[in-house]
Design an enzyme around this catalytic site. Sequence first.
Site, PDB file in Angstrom:
ATOM      1  N   ASP A   1       0.977  -0.939  -0.135  1.00 49.10           N
ATOM      2  CA  ASP A   1       0.019  -0.097   0.048  1.00 49.10           C
ATOM      3  C   ASP A   1       0.873   1.272  -0.043  1.00 49.10           C
ATOM      4  O   ASP A   1       1.690   1.409   0.794  1.00 49.10           O
ATOM      5  CB  ASP A   1      -0.967   0.260   1.328  1.00 49.10           C
ATOM      6  CG  ASP A   1      -2.137   1.029   1.029  1.00 49.10           C
ATOM      7  OD1 ASP A   1      -2.385   1.403   0.061  1.00 49.10           O
ATOM      8  OD2 ASP A   1      -2.790   1.311   2.022  1.00 49.10           O
TER       9      ASP A   1
ATOM     10  N   ARG B   1       1.268  16.344  13.343  1.00 45.98           N
ATOM     11  CA  ARG B   1       2.601  17.125  13.621  1.00 45.98           C
ATOM     12  C   ARG B   1       2.311  18.742  13.215  1.00 45.98           C
ATOM     13  O   ARG B   1       2.804  19.292  12.330  1.00 45.98           O
ATOM     14  CB  ARG B   1       3.589  16.724  12.803  1.00 45.98           C
ATOM     15  CG  ARG B   1       4.075  15.383  12.917  1.00 45.98           C
ATOM     16  CD  ARG B   1       5.166  14.874  12.105  1.00 45.98           C
ATOM     17  NE  ARG B   1       4.980  15.072  10.536  1.00 45.98           N
ATOM     18  CZ  ARG B   1       4.529  14.129   9.745  1.00 45.98           C
ATOM     19  NH1 ARG B   1       3.867  13.146  10.433  1.00 45.98           N
ATOM     20  NH2 ARG B   1       4.331  14.559   8.698  1.00 45.98           N
TER      21      ARG B   1
ATOM     22  N   GLU C   1      -9.419   3.996  -1.587  1.00 41.87           N
ATOM     23  CA  GLU C   1      -8.036   4.006  -2.797  1.00 41.87           C
ATOM     24  C   GLU C   1      -8.249   3.200  -3.834  1.00 41.87           C
ATOM     25  O   GLU C   1      -9.500   2.876  -4.200  1.00 41.87           O
ATOM     26  CB  GLU C   1      -7.266   3.143  -1.764  1.00 41.87           C
ATOM     27  CG  GLU C   1      -6.987   3.494  -0.482  1.00 41.87           C
ATOM     28  CD  GLU C   1      -5.604   2.862   0.060  1.00 41.87           C
ATOM     29  OE1 GLU C   1      -4.901   2.174  -0.583  1.00 41.87           O
ATOM     30  OE2 GLU C   1      -5.592   2.870   1.407  1.00 41.87           O
TER      31      GLU C   1
ATOM     32  N   ASP D   1      -8.897   0.439   2.370  1.00 38.39           N
ATOM     33  CA  ASP D   1      -7.850  -0.141   3.552  1.00 38.39           C
ATOM     34  C   ASP D   1      -8.227   0.448   4.798  1.00 38.39           C
ATOM     35  O   ASP D   1      -8.101   1.307   5.269  1.00 38.39           O
ATOM     36  CB  ASP D   1      -6.599   0.479   3.156  1.00 38.39           C
ATOM     37  CG  ASP D   1      -5.409  -0.017   3.841  1.00 38.39           C
ATOM     38  OD1 ASP D   1      -5.384  -0.993   4.432  1.00 38.39           O
ATOM     39  OD2 ASP D   1      -4.395   0.880   4.298  1.00 38.39           O
TER      40      ASP D   1
ATOM     41  N   ARG E   1      -7.159   3.569  13.702  1.00 39.01           N
ATOM     42  CA  ARG E   1      -6.269   4.546  14.031  1.00 39.01           C
ATOM     43  C   ARG E   1      -5.343   4.728  15.168  1.00 39.01           C
ATOM     44  O   ARG E   1      -4.194   5.108  15.633  1.00 39.01           O
ATOM     45  CB  ARG E   1      -6.853   6.151  13.752  1.00 39.01           C
ATOM     46  CG  ARG E   1      -7.587   6.248  12.476  1.00 39.01           C
ATOM     47  CD  ARG E   1      -6.357   6.211  11.399  1.00 39.01           C
ATOM     48  NE  ARG E   1      -7.093   6.433   9.968  1.00 39.01           N
ATOM     49  CZ  ARG E   1      -6.442   6.385   8.780  1.00 39.01           C
ATOM     50  NH1 ARG E   1      -5.264   5.916   8.850  1.00 39.01           N
ATOM     51  NH2 ARG E   1      -6.963   6.482   7.622  1.00 39.01           N
TER      52      ARG E   1
ATOM     53  N   GLN F   1      -2.871   1.987  15.547  1.00 35.63           N
ATOM     54  CA  GLN F   1      -1.769   2.303  14.416  1.00 35.63           C
ATOM     55  C   GLN F   1      -0.823   3.419  15.041  1.00 35.63           C
ATOM     56  O   GLN F   1       0.266   3.538  14.982  1.00 35.63           O
ATOM     57  CB  GLN F   1      -2.317   2.876  13.121  1.00 35.63           C
ATOM     58  CG  GLN F   1      -1.415   3.442  11.990  1.00 35.63           C
ATOM     59  CD  GLN F   1      -2.194   4.042  10.944  1.00 35.63           C
ATOM     60  OE1 GLN F   1      -3.438   3.922  10.821  1.00 35.63           O
ATOM     61  NE2 GLN F   1      -1.343   4.642   9.877  1.00 35.63           N
TER      62      GLN F   1
ATOM     63  N   THR G   1      -8.548  -5.571   4.351  1.00 33.08           N
ATOM     64  CA  THR G   1      -8.457  -4.817   3.445  1.00 33.08           C
ATOM     65  C   THR G   1      -9.649  -5.391   2.212  1.00 33.08           C
ATOM     66  O   THR G   1      -9.387  -6.114   1.976  1.00 33.08           O
ATOM     67  CB  THR G   1      -7.158  -4.896   2.629  1.00 33.08           C
ATOM     68  OG1 THR G   1      -6.290  -4.127   3.652  1.00 33.08           O
ATOM     69  CG2 THR G   1      -7.117  -3.822   1.271  1.00 33.08           C
TER      70      THR G   1
ATOM     71  N   THR H   1      -4.757   6.458   0.384  1.00 29.89           N
ATOM     72  CA  THR H   1      -6.023   7.244   0.452  1.00 29.89           C
ATOM     73  C   THR H   1      -5.903   8.556  -0.431  1.00 29.89           C
ATOM     74  O   THR H   1      -4.907   9.144  -0.781  1.00 29.89           O
ATOM     75  CB  THR H   1      -5.904   7.844   1.861  1.00 29.89           C
ATOM     76  OG1 THR H   1      -5.892   6.974   2.902  1.00 29.89           O
ATOM     77  CG2 THR H   1      -7.455   8.481   2.034  1.00 29.89           C
TER      78      THR H   1
ATOM     79  N   GLU I   1      -9.372  12.506   8.430  1.00 29.99           N
ATOM     80  CA  GLU I   1      -9.233  13.767   7.675  1.00 29.99           C
ATOM     81  C   GLU I   1     -10.732  14.589   7.596  1.00 29.99           C
ATOM     82  O   GLU I   1     -10.718  15.585   8.152  1.00 29.99           O
ATOM     83  CB  GLU I   1      -8.916  13.560   6.227  1.00 29.99           C
ATOM     84  CG  GLU I   1      -7.452  13.252   5.983  1.00 29.99           C
ATOM     85  CD  GLU I   1      -7.167  12.760   4.513  1.00 29.99           C
ATOM     86  OE1 GLU I   1      -6.971  13.660   3.826  1.00 29.99           O
ATOM     87  OE2 GLU I   1      -7.457  11.667   4.129  1.00 29.99           O
TER      88      GLU I   1
END
Length: 405
Positions: free
Chosen positions: A118, A134, A193, A225, A229, A232, A249, A336, A350
């Site tokens: 991926d 970030r 995706e 996918d 979160r 992850q 997936t 994505t 998002e």
Amino acid sequence: MTTTWVEGAAGSLFDVDNLPYGVFSRPGEEPRVGVRIGELVLDLAPVSAAEMLDVHHVFEEPSLNAFMAEGPRVWRSVRRWITGLLTDETERDLVEPHLMPLADVTLQLPVEVADYVDFYASEHHASNVGRIFRPDAEALLPNWKHLPVGYHGRAGTVVGSGTPVVRPCGQRKGPADQAPAYGPSTRLDIEAELGFVVGAGSPLGERVPVSAFADHVFGVVGLNDWSARDIQAWEYVPLGPFLGKSFATSISQWVTPLEALGAAWTDLPGQDPLPLPYLAPEEARGLDIDIEVVLGGRVVSRPPYRTMYWSPAQMLAHLTVNGASARTGDLFASGTVSGTERDQRGSFLELSWGGREPFGEELFGTGRTFLEDGDEVVLRYTAPGALGGRIALGEVTGRIEPARP
């Protein structure tokens, strides 16, 4: 290309300029290869045997792998043959008895997946994720515009559209938590995706150049996918995604042949700085494919694939530049797909900006962030077709089931 004689197919999203391949079965029968025309499936095995095609045996297989392994010359020849069958009235008596309504068949996972990789090819998605996690640093990491970033996924958990997705469990640790805890993911997400299926492989130690993309890639699938979160976020440092991605997936049960996308190729948005020569930016092109993300029957996002920074051919070139072989059945995905606008974001991470800005209140009466048990997500795809209209790629559907003890 003349008009098809198949009733209801002309002018549809599954006209003769589409003709995706899949694997189907009927009660008491073994799975085998078919092709879709309109709302019907053509059983290729008996028709190809009756016409004594050299490769008729590949259509009796329970996956597309044997057919894909024959290579691009056979792919093109078979597509011309099928197009002739469905447009020439003199073939109707032979073909019509082997056309079956979609409602009468069960679709299977179309490909025996060999390896799964991926990528992370959308600048807008990568930038959004960078800003979410970030906020005080550069959105893109230093390597991002120099190579298509990717990770190796788990081929054994690639499933066909419609397969339920069980909420995964794992370790989680939020920023304010003193220690990690185990339990069901509370931040379960989607990623809209596009997937690319390798038909003809390449030997170990050799590279696939950008210019050879169509010699190796058989077709395209829709792909979700699914991503946990919270799992992850705790596990990915320093080696990247693992259990937060490997539980499921989903791919479409129809594989759109690359030839059907001839009218969909488009220029990339632009790459700056210029990538290294093996990524051949002067040859690399993108695809004009529209995606709809549907949650609970309502469209919540429309990501445009044409905005992707890295091209499919560059992904394959980078995947093999170190001499890694490609195999029949390999699947690699785009990452994505997200555009510039909020309603073009291809993940709930998002859309909700990390869970801090719920979306969809006007659609659902209350704001949404991450997936809840019972939610059903459908990804729909369309592209320009050779006949001047649009064609549809296979949809990807999945419903969330509660975590299991």
